[in-house]
Scaffold this active site. Structure first.
Site, short mmCIF file in Angstrom:
data_model
loop_
_atom_site.label_atom_id
_atom_site.label_comp_id
_atom_site.label_asym_id
_atom_site.label_seq_id
_atom_site.Cartn_x
_atom_site.Cartn_y
_atom_site.Cartn_z
N LYS A 80 25.86 37.46 3.43
CA LYS A 80 24.92 37.48 4.42
C LYS A 80 25.43 36.57 5.76
O LYS A 80 25.51 36.96 6.81
CB LYS A 80 23.59 37.47 4.27
CG LYS A 80 22.89 38.20 3.18
CD LYS A 80 21.43 38.03 3.03
CE LYS A 80 20.86 36.55 2.74
NZ LYS A 80 21.27 36.30 1.41
N ARG A 96 11.77 36.91 2.99
CA ARG A 96 12.16 36.68 1.43
C ARG A 96 10.93 37.41 0.54
O ARG A 96 11.20 37.08 -0.55
CB ARG A 96 12.57 35.59 1.12
CG ARG A 96 14.16 35.21 1.19
CD ARG A 96 14.34 33.76 0.92
NE ARG A 96 15.67 33.37 0.35
CZ ARG A 96 16.84 33.02 1.14
NH1 ARG A 96 16.83 32.88 2.25
NH2 ARG A 96 17.81 32.60 0.32
N ARG A 116 32.27 28.12 -4.11
CA ARG A 116 32.04 28.05 -2.70
C ARG A 116 32.25 26.78 -2.35
O ARG A 116 31.42 25.97 -2.90
CB ARG A 116 30.82 28.91 -2.12
CG ARG A 116 30.29 28.45 -0.86
CD ARG A 116 29.46 29.72 -0.60
NE ARG A 116 27.94 29.15 -0.78
CZ ARG A 116 27.06 29.79 -0.39
NH1 ARG A 116 26.77 30.91 0.07
NH2 ARG A 116 25.69 29.30 -0.63
N ARG A 134 27.63 23.15 -1.61
CA ARG A 134 26.08 22.93 -1.45
C ARG A 134 25.33 22.30 -2.42
O ARG A 134 25.70 22.77 -3.66
CB ARG A 134 25.62 24.18 -0.93
CG ARG A 134 25.41 24.60 0.47
CD ARG A 134 25.04 25.92 1.00
NE ARG A 134 23.64 26.47 0.35
CZ ARG A 134 23.29 27.57 0.54
NH1 ARG A 134 23.83 28.38 1.61
NH2 ARG A 134 22.19 28.33 0.10
N ARG A 194 18.05 31.01 -8.26
CA ARG A 194 17.63 31.75 -6.79
C ARG A 194 17.92 33.24 -7.27
O ARG A 194 17.48 33.91 -6.33
CB ARG A 194 19.01 31.32 -5.78
CG ARG A 194 18.67 29.71 -5.49
CD ARG A 194 19.78 29.04 -5.02
NE ARG A 194 20.43 29.71 -3.73
CZ ARG A 194 21.83 29.46 -3.54
NH1 ARG A 194 22.65 28.63 -4.42
NH2 ARG A 194 22.46 29.99 -2.52
P1 AMP Z 1 20.04 30.40 2.13
O1 AMP Z 1 21.02 29.51 2.81
O2 AMP Z 1 19.41 31.54 2.76
O3 AMP Z 1 20.63 30.57 0.67
O4 AMP Z 1 18.56 29.62 1.94
C1 AMP Z 1 18.72 28.36 1.08
C2 AMP Z 1 17.42 28.07 0.58
O5 AMP Z 1 16.64 27.53 1.51
C3 AMP Z 1 16.79 29.10 -0.34
O6 AMP Z 1 17.32 29.05 -1.70
C4 AMP Z 1 15.19 28.55 -0.24
O7 AMP Z 1 14.86 27.55 -0.96
C5 AMP Z 1 15.22 28.31 1.32
N1 AMP Z 1 15.10 29.26 2.33
C6 AMP Z 1 15.66 29.90 3.15
N2 AMP Z 1 15.10 30.84 3.72
C7 AMP Z 1 13.93 31.02 3.09
C8 AMP Z 1 12.81 31.72 3.29
N3 AMP Z 1 12.76 32.73 4.50
N4 AMP Z 1 11.53 31.47 2.62
C9 AMP Z 1 11.60 30.44 1.90
N5 AMP Z 1 12.61 29.75 1.46
C10 AMP Z 1 13.86 29.95 2.19
#
Ligand code: AMP
Length: 213
Positions: free
Chosen positions: A13, A88, A127, A160, A171
């Protein structure tokens, strides 16, 4: 143009959103990036979010709704945006529909990327991310004394914190149980584009652009 990019962690994404944002000249809004920035700067939001993000769980909907409303109301989003990592949960999707009404942007595309969990686990465990510009590379591409091909920073690539295998599995579980059902919510609300996220980066971009036209 309003685009939601949807799919499991590691499906591509963020990579696709960056490319599309540049090609379509709209901002890339990543809720994960917003949270990581807040954590790095130890803001109030960052302090609340850190442990949740490190565990691979979801930050509460009310906090996320506030962040997204504020971000999308900014004039830089007035000619569109690509939203990555939100919504989400079904509740977040309902909050987003309200935000869209308020900012008068009700027509949107939803791009869904799919790939098997085993491909995702392999991608995420290998990654590395540039701490300066956010560019993503596979571990095998990053050599000793490496300079980032995008921003030229040296030795800036790191894993990360939530790309540890046990956190990745958490996740993915959260994605399958809580986030995947959000797709059904959009079936009659957005124009849906479904793409095979296991293809290479260029092929995925080409497919998306072809279907957006
Ligand atoms: P991402 O970079 O999109 O994989 O997001 C990393 C982490 O940020 C996720 O595993 C969640 O802990 C938190 N996070 C990001 N977006 C959301 C969201 N829309 N709702 C809740 N937690 C989020």
């Amino acid at each position: 143009m309003q685009i939601i990019i949807f799919g499991s962690p590691g499906v591509g994404k963020g990579t696709q959103a960056k490319i599309l944002a540049a090609k379509l000249n709209i901002p890339h809004i990543s809720t994960g990036d917003i949270l990581r920035e807040a954590i790095k700067n130890q803001t109030e939001l960052g302090k609340k979010a850190k442990e949740i993000v490190d565990r691979g769980e979801l930050v509460p909907d009310d906090i996320m709704g506030g962040i997204v409303k504020e971000t999308l109301s900014n004039p830089r989003c007035s000619s569109g945006f690509i939203l990555d990592g939100y919504p989400r949960t079904i509740n977040q999707a309902k909050i987003l529909e309200e935000i869209f009404k308020t900012i008068k942007k009700e027509k949107h595309f939803l791009i869904k990327l799919d790939a098997d969990d085993e491909i995702i686990i392999d991608r995420l465990t290998n990654r590395l991310v540039c701490s300066k510009c956010g560019n993503i590379l596979n571990k095998s591409e990053v050599k000793e004394n490496f300079s980032c091909p995008v921003c030229n920073s040296s030795n800036s690539y790191a894993k990360r914190a939530d790309d540890d295998e046990s956190v990745i599995r958490r996740r993915l579980k959260v994605y399958h149980e809580t986030t995947a059902p959000v797709f059904d919510f959009y079936k009659d609300k957005a124009e849906i584009i479904e793409i095979d996220g296991s293809l290479n980066i260029e092929m995925v971009t080409d497919e998306i652009l072809k279907q957006l036209k």
